[in-house]
Write a protein that holds these residues in place. Structure first.
Motif, mmCIF file in Angstrom:
data_model
loop_
_atom_site.group_PDB
_atom_site.id
_atom_site.type_symbol
_atom_site.label_atom_id
_atom_site.label_comp_id
_atom_site.label_asym_id
_atom_site.label_seq_id
_atom_site.Cartn_x
_atom_site.Cartn_y
_atom_site.Cartn_z
ATOM 1 N N LEU A 201 0.851 -1.197 0.000
ATOM 2 C CA LEU A 201 0.000 0.000 0.000
ATOM 3 C C LEU A 201 0.883 1.242 0.000
ATOM 4 O O LEU A 201 1.722 1.411 0.883
ATOM 5 N N VAL A 202 0.706 2.085 -0.989
ATOM 6 C CA VAL A 202 1.491 3.314 -1.120
ATOM 7 C C VAL A 202 0.559 4.508 -1.059
ATOM 8 O O VAL A 202 -0.390 4.602 -1.840
ATOM 9 N N LYS A 203 0.836 5.409 -0.137
ATOM 10 C CA LYS A 203 0.039 6.628 -0.015
ATOM 11 C C LYS A 203 0.768 7.765 -0.727
ATOM 12 O O LYS A 203 1.905 8.079 -0.387
ATOM 13 N N ALA A 204 0.108 8.363 -1.709
ATOM 14 C CA ALA A 204 0.720 9.441 -2.482
ATOM 15 C C ALA A 204 -0.352 10.361 -3.024
ATOM 16 O O ALA A 204 -1.276 9.893 -3.715
ATOM 17 N N PRO A 205 -0.287 11.654 -2.738
ATOM 18 C CA PRO A 205 -1.327 12.585 -3.202
ATOM 19 C C PRO A 205 -1.357 12.756 -4.712
ATOM 20 O O PRO A 205 -2.368 13.199 -5.263
ATOM 21 N N GLU A 206 -0.253 12.407 -5.395
ATOM 22 C CA GLU A 206 -0.214 12.583 -6.847
ATOM 23 C C GLU A 206 -0.648 11.338 -7.603
ATOM 24 O O GLU A 206 -0.435 11.230 -8.816
ATOM 25 N N THR A 207 -1.285 10.383 -6.914
ATOM 26 C CA THR A 207 -1.764 9.186 -7.610
ATOM 27 C C THR A 207 -2.679 9.584 -8.766
ATOM 28 O O THR A 207 -2.589 9.047 -9.860
ATOM 29 N N THR A 208 -3.577 10.526 -8.530
ATOM 30 C CA THR A 208 -4.354 11.176 -9.596
ATOM 31 C C THR A 208 -4.331 12.672 -9.303
ATOM 32 O O THR A 208 -4.631 13.088 -8.187
ATOM 33 N N VAL A 209 -3.970 13.464 -10.308
ATOM 34 C CA VAL A 209 -3.882 14.918 -10.129
ATOM 35 C C VAL A 209 -4.961 15.575 -10.978
ATOM 36 O O VAL A 209 -4.936 15.485 -12.213
ATOM 37 N N PHE A 210 -5.904 16.233 -10.313
ATOM 38 C CA PHE A 210 -7.011 16.881 -11.027
ATOM 39 C C PHE A 210 -6.773 18.379 -11.254
ATOM 40 O O PHE A 210 -7.180 18.929 -12.271
ATOM 41 N N PHE A 211 -6.139 19.053 -10.294
ATOM 42 C CA PHE A 211 -5.886 20.487 -10.474
ATOM 43 C C PHE A 211 -4.603 20.912 -9.759
ATOM 44 O O PHE A 211 -3.621 21.230 -10.400
ATOM 45 N N ASP A 212 -4.604 20.901 -8.435
ATOM 46 C CA ASP A 212 -3.428 21.339 -7.674
ATOM 47 C C ASP A 212 -2.371 20.247 -7.631
ATOM 48 O O ASP A 212 -2.674 19.078 -7.361
ATOM 49 N N TYR A 213 -1.117 20.650 -7.863
ATOM 50 C CA TYR A 213 -0.011 19.712 -7.726
ATOM 51 C C TYR A 213 0.434 19.622 -6.274
ATOM 52 O O TYR A 213 0.432 20.636 -5.562
ATOM 53 N N PRO A 214 0.838 18.443 -5.821
ATOM 54 C CA PRO A 214 1.491 18.357 -4.508
ATOM 55 C C PRO A 214 2.759 19.209 -4.516
ATOM 56 O O PRO A 214 3.321 19.485 -5.579
ATOM 57 N N ALA A 215 3.208 19.606 -3.342
ATOM 58 C CA ALA A 215 4.329 20.543 -3.227
ATOM 59 C C ALA A 215 5.558 20.083 -4.008
ATOM 60 O O ALA A 215 6.229 20.890 -4.666
ATOM 61 N N HIS A 216 5.865 18.784 -3.997
ATOM 62 C CA HIS A 216 7.095 18.324 -4.641
ATOM 63 C C HIS A 216 7.010 18.332 -6.168
ATOM 64 O O HIS A 216 8.031 18.202 -6.855
ATOM 65 N N LEU A 217 5.797 18.505 -6.710
ATOM 66 C CA LEU A 217 5.638 18.604 -8.160
ATOM 67 C C LEU A 217 5.354 20.029 -8.617
ATOM 68 O O LEU A 217 5.368 20.303 -9.826
ATOM 69 N N ALA A 218 5.074 20.911 -7.680
ATOM 70 C CA ALA A 218 4.736 22.301 -8.018
ATOM 71 C C ALA A 218 6.020 23.112 -8.167
ATOM 72 O O ALA A 218 6.386 23.916 -7.309
ATOM 73 N N THR A 219 6.711 22.909 -9.275
ATOM 74 C CA THR A 219 8.020 23.525 -9.474
ATOM 75 C C THR A 219 7.992 24.774 -10.348
ATOM 76 O O THR A 219 8.985 25.494 -10.427
ATOM 77 N N ILE A 220 6.862 25.032 -11.012
ATOM 78 C CA ILE A 220 6.734 26.186 -11.907
ATOM 79 C C ILE A 220 5.607 27.075 -11.402
ATOM 80 O O ILE A 220 4.501 26.585 -11.142
ATOM 81 N N PRO A 221 5.845 28.372 -11.238
ATOM 82 C CA PRO A 221 4.797 29.271 -10.733
ATOM 83 C C PRO A 221 3.508 29.183 -11.544
ATOM 84 O O PRO A 221 3.532 29.174 -12.770
ATOM 85 N N ASN A 222 2.397 29.076 -10.825
ATOM 86 C CA ASN A 222 1.044 29.082 -11.399
ATOM 87 C C ASN A 222 0.718 27.847 -12.238
ATOM 88 O O ASN A 222 -0.318 27.802 -12.908
#
Length: 467
Positions: free
Chosen positions: A346-367
């Protein structure tokens, strides 16, 4: 191995697939499309008068997988109605019919597999050729590759357990297929000339196994995947959830998840909101309302506090008709890879499906946000189309093709009216860390990137089943 089929082999392959379709077809019976107006939708305040729209009555397609979540939420919560639209949702049998419904005018809009819009413009082999457009994604990630019990018994394990060792995986992968008869070497995806086919080929080639020689790729609608594995018509498949979760031990028990798509390319666009170019031209106000409703639905799906509810909504018979325990894994982000050794995966990860907001570690580009389409990613899809022989070369006008197909310009205008800011650029470099083989993609040199791959084809030798 030579993958040119004899007539006998081809007919045998069709027979196996047809058998799976006849059994698996029970997953879709009759018209289950969501109808009527929910109490929530009826209560919502309309901010756009339908009389101001060129075409307020729309038919919008969806496919019974987790991807339908924003469509289900826009209907359930009244976001369509909020923006002056009266939408009839139309349940589609496959990703081929979802795409074709738009092209032939049966639907006004529908989700399409990433790659379908780009390849419709380039005239790729295996794609339907038409002036398709998309201004937004529906979501990123949310898909996976499932392998059958025999592959597990042969020593294959989830990609996470190879610790990035492509050579070791390639050895296990090749050893499994080397012991199979040619007609048994089959991997299924949901649509030809689209991102899942490219992922299967990309993974195999990265591990040193030539996908044009070692196995065939066929097309199967999502609800028929599990049944076709059970009856032995294929050994593995790639599909959106919940059809991977459904296959694992504790559910159907026919396979295990080898990898999520995000492990092949983190940040990839999975589904786009497809329309014909003429729809944007003839109904510009209507299109703006449609995009706004879908963006707001994606924002709703994106919020952690809403995800349990979203998983329940799409479990309704009108949508996936799957139990909430199957839909929630990829929606909530508590993903079980399964297996046949009683080990917990079992792996818990917020980016398993991304609908709008990126998790912090993927939000590398402003906006940046998930529904924003990077035209550079359309160029990546073109390189894979060339790599596997579906078009002869990267188009000389590749950037113009991407600009016409992926309407980032219109998206910026529309969401600005919603107070949403976007990245200022249309192109970005995909870092090496994003890909399973640690090979970066620089959109300024797609030809150089393409030529860097040792395994590629002049022309695909697989038969593609009609979807």
């Amino acid at each position: 191995m030579n993958t040119n089929w004899t007539r006998r082999e081809f007919l045998a392959g069709i027979g196996a697939t047809a058998a799976g379709m006849s059994l698996g077809g029970c997953a879709i019976s009759g018209d289950r499309s969501a109808t009527g107006l929910t109490a929530e939708a009826a209560a919502i305040e309309q901010i756009v008068d339908p009389k101001t729209l060129e075409k307020p009555n729309l038919t919008v397609g969806y496919v019974p997988v987790n991807d339908c979540a924003p469509f289900a939420i826009a209907w359930q919560k009244g976001f369509f109605r909020k923006y002056g639209l009266n939408v009839k949702l139309n349940r589609e049998a496959s990703w081929g019919t979802s795409r074709d419904g738009i092209i032939f005018g049966r639907t006004d809009a529908a989700p399409v597999v990433s790659g379908a819009v780009t390849n419709a413009r380039t005239g790729a082999e295996g794609a339907r050729h038409a002036p398709l457009c998309a201004a937004m994604t529906i979501h990123r990630h949310g898909n996976a590759m499932t392998m059958n019990r025999a592959m597990w018994d042969a020593g294959l394990r989830p990609w996470r357990e190879y610790n990035g060792n492509l050579e070791e995986f390639g050895r296990d992968f090749r050893n499994y297929f080397d012991n199979l008869a040619s007609e048994k070497r089959v991997w299924a995806v949901v649509l030809s000339s689209a991102i899942y086919e490219y992922f299967v080929r990309y993974l195999s080639a990265a591990a040193g196994v030539d996908p044009t020689k070692e196995f065939r790729i066929i097309i199967i609608p999502p609800p028929q995947m599990v049944t076709n594995v059970r009856i032995g018509a294929m050994q593995a498949y790639m599909v959106a959830e919940p059809w991977n979760t459904r296959a694992i031990t504790g559910n159907e028990g026919v396979g295990f998840t080898f990898a999520q798509g995000k492990e092949v390319w983190q940040g990839h666009p999975d589904r786009l909101l497809g329309v014909m170019e003429s729809f944007i031209t003839n109904y510009p106000k209507t299109y703006r309302s449609l995009v706004k409703a879908m963006v707001e639905a994606c924002q709703y799906c994106s919020k952690p506090e809403n995800r349990e509810e979203v998983a329940k909504v799409i479990s309704q018979r009108s949508f996936t008709a799957a139990k909430p325990k199957l839909t929630r894994a990829a929606i909530v982000g508590e993903y079980n890879y399964g297996g046949f050794d009683d080990k917990k995966r079992l792996v818990k990860a917020p980016e398993t499906t991304v609908f709008f907001d990126y998790p912090a570690h993927l939000a590398t580009i402003p906006n940046d946000h998930s529904t924003f389409l990077w035209q550079s990613q359309s160029l990546w899809l073109m390189t894979q189309s060339v790599r596997w022989g579906q078009i002869p070369e990267v188009p000389k006008n590749a950037e113009a093709v991407a600009r016409k197909a992926w309407r980032t310009d219109i998206y910026r205008e529309i969401v600005a009216e919603m107070g949403i800011e976007c990245p200022k650029e249309d192109y970005k470099v995909e870092p090496a860390t994003a890909f399973i083989d640690k090979k970066a993609f620089d959109p300024s040199d797609p030809v150089g990137y393409l030529n860097s791959f040792e395994i590629r084809a002049n022309r695909p030798k697989s038969f593609f089943m009609s979807s």
